[in-house]
Design an enzyme around this catalytic site. Structure first.
Site, PDB file in Angstrom:
ATOM      1  N   CYS A  87      -7.119  -0.695   7.182  1.00 55.08           N
ATOM      2  CA  CYS A  87      -5.972  -1.446   6.640  1.00 55.08           C
ATOM      3  C   CYS A  87      -5.118  -2.196   7.361  1.00 55.08           C
ATOM      4  O   CYS A  87      -4.797  -1.815   8.639  1.00 55.08           O
ATOM      5  CB  CYS A  87      -5.245  -0.250   5.900  1.00 55.08           C
ATOM      6  SG  CYS A  87      -3.779  -1.034   4.986  1.00 55.08           S
ATOM      7  N   SER A 119       0.947  -1.277   0.017  1.00 57.23           N
ATOM      8  CA  SER A 119       0.107  -0.025   0.075  1.00 57.23           C
ATOM      9  C   SER A 119       0.892   1.305   0.077  1.00 57.23           C
ATOM     10  O   SER A 119       1.874   1.367   0.788  1.00 57.23           O
ATOM     11  CB  SER A 119      -0.786  -0.058   1.307  1.00 57.23           C
ATOM     12  OG  SER A 119      -1.681  -0.951   1.334  1.00 57.23           O
TER      13      SER A 119
HETATM   14  P1  FAD Z   1       6.789 -14.246   1.387  1.00 61.70           P
HETATM   15  O1  FAD Z   1       7.889 -14.683   0.949  1.00 61.70           O
HETATM   16  O2  FAD Z   1       5.789 -13.998   0.615  1.00 61.70           O
HETATM   17  O3  FAD Z   1       6.191 -14.999   2.734  1.00 61.70           O
HETATM   18  C1  FAD Z   1       5.357 -14.397   3.340  1.00 61.70           C
HETATM   19  C2  FAD Z   1       4.992 -15.351   4.586  1.00 61.70           C
HETATM   20  O4  FAD Z   1       4.570 -16.578   3.976  1.00 61.70           O
HETATM   21  C3  FAD Z   1       6.161 -15.724   5.427  1.00 61.70           C
HETATM   22  O5  FAD Z   1       6.204 -14.762   6.429  1.00 61.70           O
HETATM   23  C4  FAD Z   1       5.521 -16.882   6.142  1.00 61.70           C
HETATM   24  O6  FAD Z   1       4.546 -16.833   7.031  1.00 61.70           O
HETATM   25  C5  FAD Z   1       4.779 -17.538   4.928  1.00 61.70           C
HETATM   26  N1  FAD Z   1       5.785 -18.510   4.148  1.00 61.70           N
HETATM   27  C6  FAD Z   1       6.924 -18.281   3.294  1.00 61.70           C
HETATM   28  N2  FAD Z   1       7.450 -19.495   2.881  1.00 61.70           N
HETATM   29  C7  FAD Z   1       7.058 -20.546   3.838  1.00 61.70           C
HETATM   30  C8  FAD Z   1       7.451 -21.692   3.708  1.00 61.70           C
HETATM   31  N3  FAD Z   1       8.324 -22.308   3.161  1.00 61.70           N
HETATM   32  N4  FAD Z   1       6.710 -22.502   4.693  1.00 61.70           N
HETATM   33  C9  FAD Z   1       5.406 -21.928   5.153  1.00 61.70           C
HETATM   34  N5  FAD Z   1       4.996 -20.684   5.268  1.00 61.70           N
HETATM   35  C10 FAD Z   1       5.796 -19.885   4.583  1.00 61.70           C
HETATM   36  N6  FAD Z   1       2.953  -5.404   3.691  1.00 61.70           N
HETATM   37  C11 FAD Z   1       3.569  -4.504   4.323  1.00 61.70           C
HETATM   38  O7  FAD Z   1       4.465  -4.733   5.100  1.00 61.70           O
HETATM   39  N7  FAD Z   1       3.053  -3.113   4.101  1.00 61.70           N
HETATM   40  C12 FAD Z   1       2.220  -2.933   3.414  1.00 61.70           C
HETATM   41  O8  FAD Z   1       1.865  -1.545   3.180  1.00 61.70           O
HETATM   42  C13 FAD Z   1       1.614  -4.058   2.699  1.00 61.70           C
HETATM   43  N8  FAD Z   1       0.510  -3.867   1.788  1.00 61.70           N
HETATM   44  C14 FAD Z   1      -0.089  -4.674   1.246  1.00 61.70           C
HETATM   45  C15 FAD Z   1      -1.194  -4.359   0.159  1.00 61.70           C
HETATM   46  C16 FAD Z   1      -1.670  -5.423  -0.496  1.00 61.70           C
HETATM   47  C17 FAD Z   1      -2.937  -5.265  -1.264  1.00 61.70           C
HETATM   48  C18 FAD Z   1      -1.415  -6.903  -0.195  1.00 61.70           C
HETATM   49  C19 FAD Z   1      -2.046  -7.976  -0.859  1.00 61.70           C
HETATM   50  C20 FAD Z   1      -0.313  -7.310   0.477  1.00 61.70           C
HETATM   51  C21 FAD Z   1       0.225  -6.182   1.332  1.00 61.70           C
HETATM   52  N9  FAD Z   1       1.333  -6.315   2.145  1.00 61.70           N
HETATM   53  C22 FAD Z   1       2.039  -5.229   2.734  1.00 61.70           C
HETATM   54  C23 FAD Z   1       1.798  -7.697   2.356  1.00 61.70           C
HETATM   55  C24 FAD Z   1       3.189  -8.005   1.128  1.00 61.70           C
HETATM   56  O9  FAD Z   1       2.398  -7.833  -0.161  1.00 61.70           O
HETATM   57  C25 FAD Z   1       3.800  -9.231   1.315  1.00 61.70           C
HETATM   58  O10 FAD Z   1       3.077 -10.263   1.472  1.00 61.70           O
HETATM   59  C26 FAD Z   1       4.763  -9.323   2.468  1.00 61.70           C
HETATM   60  O11 FAD Z   1       5.641  -8.258   2.469  1.00 61.70           O
HETATM   61  C27 FAD Z   1       5.426 -10.536   2.658  1.00 61.70           C
HETATM   62  O12 FAD Z   1       6.331 -10.489   1.409  1.00 61.70           O
HETATM   63  P2  FAD Z   1       7.556 -11.519   1.355  1.00 61.70           P
HETATM   64  O13 FAD Z   1       7.828 -11.630  -0.055  1.00 61.70           O
HETATM   65  O14 FAD Z   1       8.498 -10.871   2.073  1.00 61.70           O
HETATM   66  O15 FAD Z   1       7.254 -12.871   2.187  1.00 61.70           O
END
Ligand code: FAD
Length: 689
Positions: A642, A449
């Site tokens: 949010c 966001s």
């Molecule tokens: P990912 O790699 O996607 O992992 C996320 C989670 O999945 C992990 O923490 C864990 O719980 C799980 N996971 C990953 N791997 C495994 C595994 N091997 N086994 C089991 N579980 C697992 N985030 C913000 O911080 N700020 C924002 O403003 C924000 N806005 C958003 C707006 C929208 C519309 C949406 C859809 C999401 C938003 N998010 C926001 C969330 C963001 O998009 C991400 O999902 C978040 O930052 C995690 O991404 P990542 O790639 O670091 O983690």
């Protein structure tokens, strides 16, 4: 008349010129790499017909699996159904992106074929981006089919339906539910039940696996199919190209599409074509050592990208070197990681999910979701390639026994390399690369966001992202979020922090061919409906604990700017929550600045969950201020929530109902209806994840 030599030369030149003009270069173009995929989205060229019936006929298909997918899961399920339908039941299957076809001729769908619909529900019961046009078409009353204007124009259509949803949202799985109703009303016949997977309960995968067996049984009956022993057949051919090296300039080393490979980047930028944006500034927002929250300023100037306050920005991540290496080692790819490969669908309808020729390394690093939880079904598939009989048996057991899989794999949060190595240290060299590409999702951009106001900084987009890091109880390892840890590494590098590889994670920070050098990150913007009222004098109430405050920083920034410009600004109320005022209070100093400008127009309620004897959350603060909130609502305030969808947003919804009931003296049912109508009229808006 005589024609002299000069005349002939002129005539020939003119003729050549006209041929050149009318053939647009088709005849003299340099031959392309026959394997190169050229669509902007990095998959096979989208040329050709939008006529699905023609496409099925041409390629001899009797089963099409349409998907409406936002984050890739529906697309993945569609591919899995296609593979299984072919391997087990001899169906000639193809998957189809809903946005790639027209639907006027669905009334001529042959009765001996079947269409599957795998439909994710997005946000407030909305279709995914790629399903919008289909959804508009099928929702016409009646849809404008080309031939059949009967009451039941889809009398010949047999269909199968599965939905992906999240029960924490009000419109749970509304896409599949509504589609099922519409198709039935139009005379189509559903085979099996309309399945529903629930991401909110964390049971998506098991819901899917549980739904599909009875569905296959019903389909076998309906279409007179026979089950056969499923033997793995690769979807893609993988050819190692001795004639090419990673230095060859036609080889993709992680470039998202042809445009990025051949040119300096070119807009328009969108979900198929990211802009490689400089990060102008990045900093840490928390003051504690063990948790991180990043603020990044992404510079989109000169890109043509525009946003409005409340929109989302997508970040295209790169996998961590540690995980790339782990996968290479597990599947015996280490030695050949930089070999060039060309891939293409063995079946012409199969799309390679990334552009080739490329290298194993680039495909894995930039395009494959290698860290996500491994699916039970994929463990079954991999069993066939186990290094020995014992491992094969164990894989088969994990694939077929849901409880055992949960105990050994999912409760430990293992990704594919970790799961497979836990069964046998490997290398699992017999696993075809095609099988990995099929079994793992395409690496997805993550949405954030936008936490800035487009009025204040139209060319610089702020994000506020908490770094994902989950210590798995009893397992001794930490699951690191793909994108947020990549952003953390970028921030460390940008600020010259002493630890450039946070938690041992290193990244190819400079990107393919050093194109991301100087701290760049690929991005695109997605417009949202989460918007401030167009009239700034309207009051607003915002509820955003943790990073849920992100868009509200943008909202308040915007209102402060409007006030500075002399506009009348309405009551601006923020409910914010974090653990401790000294640790994770986001933008603490900035709020004081806004307060100076907005004065008593800005009210902030803080809930610190770990400061007092009792945990205080935003929901409590809202309840304590029931009268204040109700008064503002009666002055036509917009209400925004949010952040965390699973608990907070749901509880805030309930609390608001309770406030309306107590303050307006109506019963709970009536109050619930009030909240519902606030939602449907756009007064109550959510941006949750
Ligand atoms: P990912 O790699 O996607 O992992 C996320 C989670 O999945 C992990 O923490 C864990 O719980 C799980 N996971 C990953 N791997 C495994 C595994 N091997 N086994 C089991 N579980 C697992 N985030 C913000 O911080 N700020 C924002 O403003 C924000 N806005 C958003 C707006 C929208 C519309 C949406 C859809 C999401 C938003 N998010 C926001 C969330 C963001 O998009 C991400 O999902 C978040 O930052 C995690 O991404 P990542 O790639 O670091 O983690």
């Amino acid at each position: 008349a005589q024609v002299d030599t000069l005349d002939i030369v002129v005539l020939v030149l003119l003729l050549l010129g006209s041929v050149a003009y009318f053939t647009k270069g088709t005849y003299w173009g340099v031959p392309k790499d026959p394997y190169a995929t050229s669509a902007l989205n990095g998959s096979a060229t989208k040329k050709g017909s939008r006529n699905i019936l023609e496409k099925m006929d041409e390629s001899g298909k009797n089963c099409v699996i349409f998907y409406g997918s936002q984050t890739g899961t529906a697309e993945d399920y569609a591919s899995r159904l296609a593979k299984e339908g072919h391997a087990r039941f001899g169906l000639n299957t193809m998957t189809a992106d809903l946005e790639d076809f027209d639907y006027e001729n669905l009334d001529q769908f042959p009765p001996d074929k079947v269409a599957f619909f795998v439909m994710a529900t997005y946000g407030e019961g909305e279709p995914t981006d790629n399903a919008v046009e289909f959804w508009e078409f099928i929702n016409q009353d009646p849809p404008s089919f080309s031939e059949n204007s009967d009451e039941k124009p889809l009398g010949n259509l047999k269909y199968v339906a599965f939905g992906l949803g999240n029960n924490t949202y009000e419109h749970y799985n509304s896409m599949v539910r509504n589609l099922d109703k519409i198709l039935t009303k139009l005379g189509a016949k559903r085979i099996g039940t309309a399945g529903e997977g629930d991401d909110g309960a964390g049971t998506m995968e098991e819901d899917f696996l549980g739904w599909k067996e009875p569905m296959w049984a019903a389909l076998v009956q309906e279409m007179g199919l026979e089950e056969r022993e499923a033997v793995y057949e690769p979807v893609f051919s993988v050819e190692e190209r001795e004639d090419l090296s990673p230095e060859t300039d036609t080889v993709y080393l992680g470039e998202p599409n042809k445009n990025h490979l051949e040119n300096s980047q070119k807009g328009p930028y969108n979900a198929h074509n990211p802009f490689i944006a400089p990060i102008a500034e990045s900093k840490e927002l928390f003051t504690v050592k063990d948790r991180n929250c990043l603020h990044c300023e992404i510079d989109v100037s000169g890109s043509g990208i525009s946003y409005t306050t409340g929109d989302h920005i997508a970040i295209w991540p790169t996998n961590a070197g540690l995980e790339v290496d782990r996968l290479m080692k597990t599947f015996g790819l280490e030695e050949k990681r930089h070999r060039v490969i060309s891939m293409k669908g063995i079946d012409p309808t199969a799309k390679v999910p990334f552009p080739t020729p490329t290298t194993y390394d680039a495909a894995i690093r930039y395009h494959m979701e290698i860290c996500a939880p491994v699916s039970r079904q994929f463990m079954s598939t991999l069993a066939a390639f186990a290094p020995n009989e014992e491992a094969k048996k164990e894989m088969a057991k994990l694939g077929s026994d849901a409880d055992y899989f949960k105990e050994k794999i999912s409760s430990q949060m293992l990704n594919v390399s970790q799961a497979v190595s836990a069964v046998h240290p490997g290398p699992w060299s017999a696993v075809p690369f095609s099988c990995l590409v099929e079994g793992l999702n395409k690496l997805q951009p993550r949405y954030y966001s936008i936490s800035s106001s487009s009025l204040v900084q139209p060319e610089k987009i702020s994000i506020t992202a908490v770094v994902e890091s989950v210590r798995v109880p009893g397992a001794g390892h930490v699951v690191k979020g793909v994108t947020t840890n990549y952003l953390l590494a970028l921030k460390q590098k940008q600020n010259g922090d002493p630890d450039p590889s946070p938690h041992g994670l290193t990244y190819e920070i400079n990107g393919p061919r050093n194109k991301y050098d100087g701290i760049h990150v690929p991005v695109h913007v997605r417009h949202s409906n989460f918007k401030l009222p167009s009239n700034p004098s309207k009051p607003i109430i915002m509820v955003g604990p943790g990073t849920g405050v992100a868009p509200f920083r943008g909202f308040v920034q915007e209102r402060a700017e409007q006030a500075k410009r002399g506009e009348e600004v309405g009551q601006t109320v923020l409910f914010y929550g974090c653990r401790r005022s000294s640790e994770d209070w986001l933008y603490k100093a900035e709020w004081d600045e806004y307060k100076k400008i907005l004065g008593d127009k800005l009210t902030i309620f803080n809930a610190f969950s770990r400061e007092g004897p009792k945990k205080v959350y935003v929901q409590h603060m809202i309840k304590e201020n029931a009268k204040f909130i109700n008064d503002l609502l009666q002055q036509k305030a917009n209400f925004y929530v949010c952040g965390d969808a699973a608990h907070m947003a749901r509880e805030v919804n309930e609390v608001l109902g309770q406030i309306i009931a107590s303050e307006r003296g109506v019963d709970e049912k009536k109050a619930e209806q009030v909240v519902k109508s606030m939602r449907s009229s756009g007064v109550y808006q959510e941006d949750v994840w």
